[in-house]
Design an enzyme around this catalytic site. Structure first.
Site, short mmCIF file in Angstrom:
data_model
loop_
_atom_site.label_atom_id
_atom_site.label_comp_id
_atom_site.label_asym_id
_atom_site.label_seq_id
_atom_site.Cartn_x
_atom_site.Cartn_y
_atom_site.Cartn_z
N HIS A 141 0.96 -1.20 0.03
CA HIS A 141 0.02 -0.03 0.04
C HIS A 141 0.74 1.35 -0.17
CE1 HIS A 141 -4.05 -1.77 0.29
NE2 HIS A 141 -3.47 -2.78 1.08
N ASP A 189 1.91 -3.85 -9.35
CA ASP A 189 1.67 -5.09 -10.36
C ASP A 189 1.98 -5.30 -11.71
OD1 ASP A 189 0.61 -5.36 -7.53
OD2 ASP A 189 -1.72 -5.54 -8.44
N SER A 239 -5.08 -10.32 -12.48
CA SER A 239 -5.47 -9.50 -13.57
C SER A 239 -4.26 -8.42 -14.22
CB SER A 239 -6.27 -8.61 -12.78
OG SER A 239 -5.88 -8.13 -11.69
N TYR A 243 -10.22 -1.11 -0.88
CA TYR A 243 -8.88 -0.65 -1.31
C TYR A 243 -9.06 1.06 -1.63
CZ TYR A 243 -4.72 -0.33 -4.27
OH TYR A 243 -3.46 -0.17 -4.76
C1 GLA Z 1 -2.93 -4.42 -4.91
C2 GLA Z 1 -2.87 -3.29 -6.13
C3 GLA Z 1 -1.31 -2.54 -5.75
C4 GLA Z 1 -0.90 -2.48 -4.43
C5 GLA Z 1 -1.12 -3.58 -3.47
C6 GLA Z 1 -0.94 -3.35 -2.21
O1 GLA Z 1 -2.17 -5.61 -5.33
O2 GLA Z 1 -3.21 -3.64 -7.32
O3 GLA Z 1 -1.28 -1.55 -6.87
O4 GLA Z 1 -1.28 -1.08 -3.98
O5 GLA Z 1 -2.58 -4.03 -3.53
O6 GLA Z 1 0.41 -2.86 -1.97
#
Ligand code: GLA
Length: 382
Positions: free
Chosen positions: A32, A169, A125, A219
């Site tokens: 995060h 990601d 994804s 989120y």
């Molecule tokens: C998800 C989001 C990422 C990141 C993580 C937490 O995977 O897609 O961008 O924020 O949560 O670190």
């Protein structure tokens, strides 16, 4: 790959022009922090989405998701948000964003399959989005850089799917390298690779099996809470553009100005950004003990301050601690998914057995355990 080729030929009556592998990811530490302009330390892994693809001359997009047993074809060249084929939105989103940039490309036939477990926090994804953008770039010679692909994949998810994720990601899925983790500065997008190839230590994921239904809404709420913190702190220092610019001391000084929950969220993020830097130093010194301690600290913050953990992942971290791992924490967005564990390679077998046993005893559930190897990012396959 052979099965994929055969399925492609059976459906589209010609062999695919291109085969692509786009991996899932882990994140060692830095959770995060990406959407707060901080640092992350992810890696691509040996679990991936595999695609077979060819151009189409009528401009339409035909997708076959082998593992879901689903097929989708667009009515024309314009991507439209799907209610009945939610999975297709991850692919269409990328098309939509690439079009906004005026990139010229035609249609696509695509078949894909994979072994990235869904909903386990391994970013299937992002692998799909990154793979899709990579394929369009290859087949239509769009001349995009790897970082362009990362950004377009992220925009697809942010603007089309509607999940306001950060850049981590897609970055990991595209830029990953075998046996390395990569520290990304999510503000400047500068990055540096760190070797992670000790035979003595391993990374093992424990999949809680809890699927994160809550994750998208919670989120986005966490993101807003961070932004709320920034807008208050800015009043005391106009130079603050994100939590990256906030030091622990400054936050402490203004703690009483922030509503309780907002302070908690900010405190976690500010400390976590700092922890990534400490983790990189530990890695460079081969100090896995310190790295492990930092992972435990991250988990504590994610559970008590950021409040994105669940009883199952808390249980897995505590059991792992009892079983002598160096570090353990929930990984990814939260509300289920996997824990990531750092442990001695010699201990992996006994650890796995004990964890399975404990999870069955406590929750009556089978625990899936994945040892991970760090792998290369998205690439063409022969
Ligand atoms: C998800 C989001 C990422 C990141 C993580 C937490 O995977 O897609 O961008 O924020 O949560 O670190």
């Amino acid at each position: 790959m052979n099965r994929l080729k055969k399925e492609f030929e059976a459906r589209f009556s010609a062999p695919p022009e291109l085969l692509v592998r786009a991996p899932g990811r882990i994140n060692l530490i830095g959770e995060h922090t990406d959407y707060n302009d901080g640092f992350v330390l992810p890696a691509a892994i040996d679990k991936a989405i595999w695609f077979a693809a060819s151009r189409r001359s009528d401009g339409r997009f035909a997708f076959a998701a082998l593992d879901l047993g689903k097929f989708f074809i667009s009515e024309n060249a314009t991507p439209v948000l799907q209610q009945n084929h939610i999975w297709a939105n991850y692919l269409l989103g990328v098309v939509s964003e690439a079009r906004k940039d005026g990139l010229a490309f035609g249609g696509l036939n695509l078949v894909f399959t994979g072994d990235v477990p869904l909903g386990a926090g391994l970013s299937s994804s992002a692998a799909i989005e990154s793979g899709m953008m990579f394929i369009l770039n290859e087949l239509y010679e769009l001349g995009l850089s790897k970082m362009d692909i990362v950004k377009l994949a992220q925009r697809g998810e942010n603007n089309f799917v509607g999940m306001k994720c950060g850049v981590m990601d897609m970055f990991a899925s595209v830029m990953g390298r075998e046996n390395q983790v990569v520290r990304l500065d999510c503000r400047s997008l500068e990055f540096e690779y760190f070797p992670f190839q000790s035979d003595a230590f391993s990374l093992v994921l424990c999949d809680s099996g809890v699927k994160h239904q809550l994750v998208d809404s919670e989120y986005n709420t966490r993101r807003e809470e961070c932004e709320a913190g920034v807008s208050i702190l800015k009043k005391y220092d106009p130079g603050i553009a994100s939590l990256r610019d906030v030091s622990p001391a400054f936050l402490k000084k203004h703690a009483s100005e922030l509503p309780g929950k907002i302070f908690q969220r900010c405190k976690y993020v500010v400390e976590e950004i700092h922890r990534v830097e400490q983790a990189c130093a530990a890695l460079q010194n081969g100090d896995f003990e310190t790295l492990g301690k930092l992972m435990f600290e991250t988990h504590r913050g994610l559970d008590l301050e950021y409040e994105v953990s669940v009883p199952e992942t808390n249980f897995l971290v505590e059991e792992a601690r009892k079983n002598g791992v160096l570090g353990s924490r929930m990984m990814g967005g939260g509300f289920g998914g996997c824990t990531i564990n750092l442990l001695k390679t010699n201990d992996v077998e006994v650890f796995s057995e004990k964890m399975r046993e404990a999870y069955r005893r406590h929750f009556g559930l089978d625990l899936k355990i994945y040892p991970v190897r760090l792998a290369d990012g998205v690439s063409v396959q022969k």
